[in-house]
Write a protein that holds these residues in place. Structure first.
Motif, short mmCIF file in Angstrom:
data_model
loop_
_atom_site.label_atom_id
_atom_site.label_comp_id
_atom_site.label_asym_id
_atom_site.label_seq_id
_atom_site.Cartn_x
_atom_site.Cartn_y
_atom_site.Cartn_z
N GLU A 2 0.61 1.73 0.60
CA GLU A 2 1.17 1.47 1.93
C GLU A 2 2.49 2.21 2.11
OE1 GLU A 2 1.23 0.24 5.74
OE2 GLU A 2 -0.42 0.08 4.31
N ALA A 3 3.28 2.32 1.03
CA ALA A 3 4.53 3.09 1.11
C ALA A 3 4.24 4.56 1.41
CB ALA A 3 5.31 2.96 -0.20
N GLU A 4 3.17 5.08 0.82
CA GLU A 4 2.77 6.45 1.15
C GLU A 4 2.40 6.58 2.61
OE1 GLU A 4 0.91 8.83 -2.67
OE2 GLU A 4 -0.27 8.57 -0.85
N ARG A 5 1.69 5.59 3.13
CA ARG A 5 1.33 5.64 4.56
C ARG A 5 2.58 5.64 5.43
NH1 ARG A 5 -2.63 1.78 2.62
NH2 ARG A 5 -4.76 2.64 2.72
N VAL A 6 3.58 4.86 5.03
CA VAL A 6 4.85 4.84 5.75
C VAL A 6 5.48 6.23 5.74
CG1 VAL A 6 7.22 3.96 5.69
CG2 VAL A 6 5.30 2.38 5.37
N ALA A 7 5.49 6.86 4.56
CA ALA A 7 6.09 8.19 4.44
C ALA A 7 5.31 9.22 5.26
CB ALA A 7 6.12 8.60 2.97
N ARG A 8 4.00 9.12 5.26
CA ARG A 8 3.17 10.06 6.02
C ARG A 8 3.36 9.85 7.53
NH1 ARG A 8 -2.71 9.71 3.26
NH2 ARG A 8 -3.15 11.43 4.70
N HIS A 9 3.54 8.60 7.93
CA HIS A 9 3.79 8.33 9.35
C HIS A 9 5.14 8.91 9.77
CE1 HIS A 9 3.75 6.24 13.18
NE2 HIS A 9 4.97 5.79 12.91
N ALA A 60 6.58 11.47 8.50
CA ALA A 60 6.39 12.91 8.59
C ALA A 60 5.68 13.29 9.89
CB ALA A 60 5.61 13.42 7.39
N ALA A 61 4.68 12.49 10.27
CA ALA A 61 3.95 12.76 11.51
C ALA A 61 4.85 12.63 12.74
CB ALA A 61 2.77 11.80 11.64
N GLN A 62 5.92 11.81 12.59
CA GLN A 62 6.87 11.62 13.69
C GLN A 62 7.95 12.69 13.70
OE1 GLN A 62 4.67 9.31 15.23
NE2 GLN A 62 6.65 8.82 16.15
N GLY A 63 7.91 13.59 12.72
CA GLY A 63 8.85 14.72 12.73
C GLY A 63 9.81 14.81 11.57
N GLN A 64 9.92 13.76 10.73
CA GLN A 64 10.79 13.85 9.56
C GLN A 64 10.18 14.76 8.52
OE1 GLN A 64 11.79 9.32 9.12
NE2 GLN A 64 13.25 10.42 7.84
N GLY A 98 7.98 22.54 -0.12
CA GLY A 98 7.03 21.51 0.27
C GLY A 98 6.81 21.44 1.77
N GLU A 99 5.56 21.33 2.17
CA GLU A 99 5.22 21.20 3.58
C GLU A 99 5.46 19.76 4.06
OE1 GLU A 99 4.17 23.49 5.76
OE2 GLU A 99 4.40 25.09 4.26
N ARG A 100 5.95 19.63 5.27
CA ARG A 100 6.19 18.30 5.84
C ARG A 100 4.89 17.49 5.85
NH1 ARG A 100 5.88 16.61 11.29
NH2 ARG A 100 5.83 18.78 12.01
N GLY A 101 4.95 16.28 5.28
CA GLY A 101 3.80 15.40 5.24
C GLY A 101 2.83 15.67 4.11
N ALA A 102 3.08 16.69 3.30
CA ALA A 102 2.14 17.06 2.24
C ALA A 102 2.30 16.14 1.02
CB ALA A 102 2.33 18.51 1.82
#
Length: 332
Positions: free
Chosen positions: A146-153, A155-159, A219-223
């Motif tokens: 779930e923490a990974e999903r938070v991080a991926r979200h 990234a999807a929002q622009g971080q 590293g690519e954003r969200g990768a």
């Protein structure tokens, strides 16, 4: 002086303190988040600036002021059934990344784990496209996924967030896996699981530090990137080598994997039915982590980051043996 102010959560933990010393040695200004004055003193002695706070309760954005790089290494690593890891890890990751965004941090590395893919079945040369399991092995696996999903979200929002997945981090000043193995052997409770012949990826802590360097640079954003020491060895070879660095032998006692799986499942069931009052000798999370093959495909990190190990298995063991001889000499 190298450019870049690095903020590290979990800075007094095994991974965190090695990353902290790594970036200090390279001339970066480093700030480490810790939860006790004693840990703060250690951070300061290593040349970094300590800040006190808990990732779940502190006002984190002001503490990150001036930082342009974040390494989120803090985590609840409790593998027991029903541990707080299921909620602490995603909640902490959310607060840390929100604070980093508010503080204007340019890039963040989220230190994850192969445990996000664990459900008790073997994971053979899995790459980053492997799905999260429908039934995670335990609270730790569920919380880190779930923490990974938070991080991926985020990234999807622009971080600019990059996720690294190590497996079985080991090496100098290990306060995680090796001390547990040593205690098990000394207490007479160690046994191989079905002989220990299944393969297991590992990652020396120096190779993790190198991977973080590369993830910041390329590293690519969200990768997500899997990183290991290279070709996997058997679990038996890995544990034998680690114990030998402490002058210990594991012996030949072995327990069947099927029996251990049953014991772990019964223990988890007792824990749930008793409201946490009862349990078994090991959790299903422990079983999933150490009883089956887990090997990671690192081709994506090699291709996109230019990753390759900077310290070999043999060199890492030599480092451990050298440090052990140094300690024995000073105790004599």
């Amino acid at each position: 002086m190298a450019e870049g102010n690095v903020f590290i959560t979990g800075a007094a933990g095994y991974v965190g303190r090695n990353l902290l010393r790594h970036f200090v040695a390279r001339g970066h200004a480093v700030t480490g988040l810790v939860r006790s004055p004693e840990a703060a003193d250690r951070i300061a002695s290593w040349g970094a600036r300590p800040v006190l706070g808990d990732m779940l309760t502190a006002e984190l954005a002001p503490l990150m002021s001036g930082a342009d790089r974040l390494i989120h290494a803090a985590a609840n690593v409790d593998h027991t059934t029903g541990s707080a890891a299921a909620s602490v890890n995603p909640d902490g990751t959310r607060r840390v990344l929100e604070a980093a965004n508010a503080a204007g941090v340019e890039k963040a590395i989220h230190i994850s784990t192969d445990s996000v893919l664990q459900d008790g079945r073997p994971l053979r040369n899995v790459d980053e496209t492997a799905p999260y399991p429908d039934r995670p092995a335990g609270a730790y696996s569920a919380g880190k996924a779930e923490a990974e999903r938070v991080a991926r979200h985020a990234a999807a929002q622009g971080q600019h967030v990059v996720i690294l997945r190590p497996r079985m981090v080991w090496g100098r000043d290990d306060t995680t896996a090796l001390p547990v193995l040593v205690e098990a052997v000394k207490s007479g409770s160690f046994a191989w699981i079905s002989g220990g012949g299944y393969r297991s990826s590992t990652l020396h802590v120096a190779n993790l530090c190198h991977a973080v360097d590369l993830a910041f640079a390329h590293g690519e954003r969200g990768a997500i990137y899997h990183v290991t020491d290279g070709p996997a060895r058997t679990f038996r070879e890995t544990v034998t080598g680690l114990l030998a660095s402490r002058g210990l032998e594991a012996g030949g006692r072995s327990v069947p994997r099927a029996a251990l799986r049953i014991i772990a499942g019964i223990g988890d069931g007792l824990h749930r039915l008793s409201g946490g009052r009862l349990g078994g000798p090991l959790s299903y999370q422990d079983y999933a982590t150490s009883a089956v093959e887990i090997t990671l495909d690192t081709q994506k990190a090699e291709r996109e980051l230019g990753y390759s190990p900077v310290i070999s298995w043999e060199e890492g063991l030599g480092e451990l043996r050298q440090k052990q001889r140094f300690r024995l000499f000073h105790c004599a």
